[in-house]
Design a protein around this motif. Structure first.
Motif, mmCIF file in Angstrom:
data_model
loop_
_atom_site.group_PDB
_atom_site.id
_atom_site.type_symbol
_atom_site.label_atom_id
_atom_site.label_comp_id
_atom_site.label_asym_id
_atom_site.label_seq_id
_atom_site.Cartn_x
_atom_site.Cartn_y
_atom_site.Cartn_z
ATOM 1 N N GLU A 24 2.154 2.318 6.431
ATOM 2 C CA GLU A 24 2.218 3.748 6.783
ATOM 3 C C GLU A 24 3.624 4.119 7.253
ATOM 4 O OE1 GLU A 24 -0.050 5.977 6.061
ATOM 5 O OE2 GLU A 24 -1.430 4.440 5.340
ATOM 6 N N THR A 25 4.217 3.275 8.069
ATOM 7 C CA THR A 25 5.581 3.536 8.542
ATOM 8 C C THR A 25 6.548 3.510 7.367
ATOM 9 O OG1 THR A 25 5.054 2.567 10.689
ATOM 10 C CG2 THR A 25 7.393 2.780 10.139
ATOM 11 N N ASP A 76 6.277 6.679 5.337
ATOM 12 C CA ASP A 76 6.938 7.780 6.032
ATOM 13 C C ASP A 76 8.455 7.705 5.843
ATOM 14 O OD1 ASP A 76 7.053 10.076 7.835
ATOM 15 O OD2 ASP A 76 7.874 8.657 9.299
ATOM 16 N N GLN A 131 10.951 10.310 3.901
ATOM 17 C CA GLN A 131 12.137 10.880 4.545
ATOM 18 C C GLN A 131 13.382 10.614 3.701
ATOM 19 O OE1 GLN A 131 12.723 10.153 8.817
ATOM 20 N NE2 GLN A 131 10.577 9.506 8.889
#
Length: 173
Positions: free
Chosen positions: A89-90, A93, A97
């Motif tokens: 999940e990180t 993200d 970005q």
């Protein structure tokens, strides 16, 4: 002692010398040069598996870096570390970005697709066929975008798209 002063192999030493020369002649401001030093040290630490140190350097570089494309590469490398640590999940993200900073980053699109594909496989193994298929569809969308940017890359993804019927048209030409 900065990481670049601790390099003990020929390639790292050569890269450091070349990077230092480039930094001296580049018409960049002090802040941009500092950001590059942190980025370089982050890449060095990452290549040696020192992920915590790499992330610290990338975070410093990110605070200093103003150029959107360079910020995209920093975020992408941070995503690589989190993905390799299983923090999907990180990683997702950070890849998103990175794409906001640089939409023409096919490797970020590919890595997002790889994570969605992995999550789809996991969902199917757990008996969630519909969830798995939805994640496969997401993976397909990102792989198609990556292949449009880099048509000669991601051959396995191209084959997967064809064999699963997730590619309606030939997006490569």
């Amino acid at each position: 002692m900065p990481r670049t002063q601790r390099n003990d192999n020929f390639i790292d030493k050569s890269f450091t010398v070349m990077a230092d020369l480039i930094l001296k002649i580049l018409p960049a401001n002090k802040r941009a040069k500092e950001a590059f030093v942190y980025y370089r040290d982050g890449m060095s630490a990452q290549s040696e598996g020192e992920y915590a140190e790499a992330l610290e350097n990338y975070k410093e570089a990110l605070e200093l870096e103003e150029d959107a494309l360079d910020r995209g590469y920093i975020l992408y490398n941070m995503g690589l570390i989190h993905a390799s640590n299983g923090e999907h999940e990180t990683a997702l993200d950070l890849y998103h970005q990175a794409l906001e900073c640089n939409p023409r980053l096919p490797q970020a699109l590919n890595n997002i697709a790889v994570i969605y594909h992995f999550m789809g496989e996991k969902a199917k193994q757990e008996g969630d066929e519909d969830g798995g298929e939805a994640l496969f569809d997401k993976a397909a969308d990102y792989w198609i975008r990556a292949i449009r940017l880099a048509p000669n890359n991601y051959i396995e993804a191209q084959n997967w798209l064809k064999t699963t019927g997730r590619m309606q048209i030939d997006v490569f030409f």
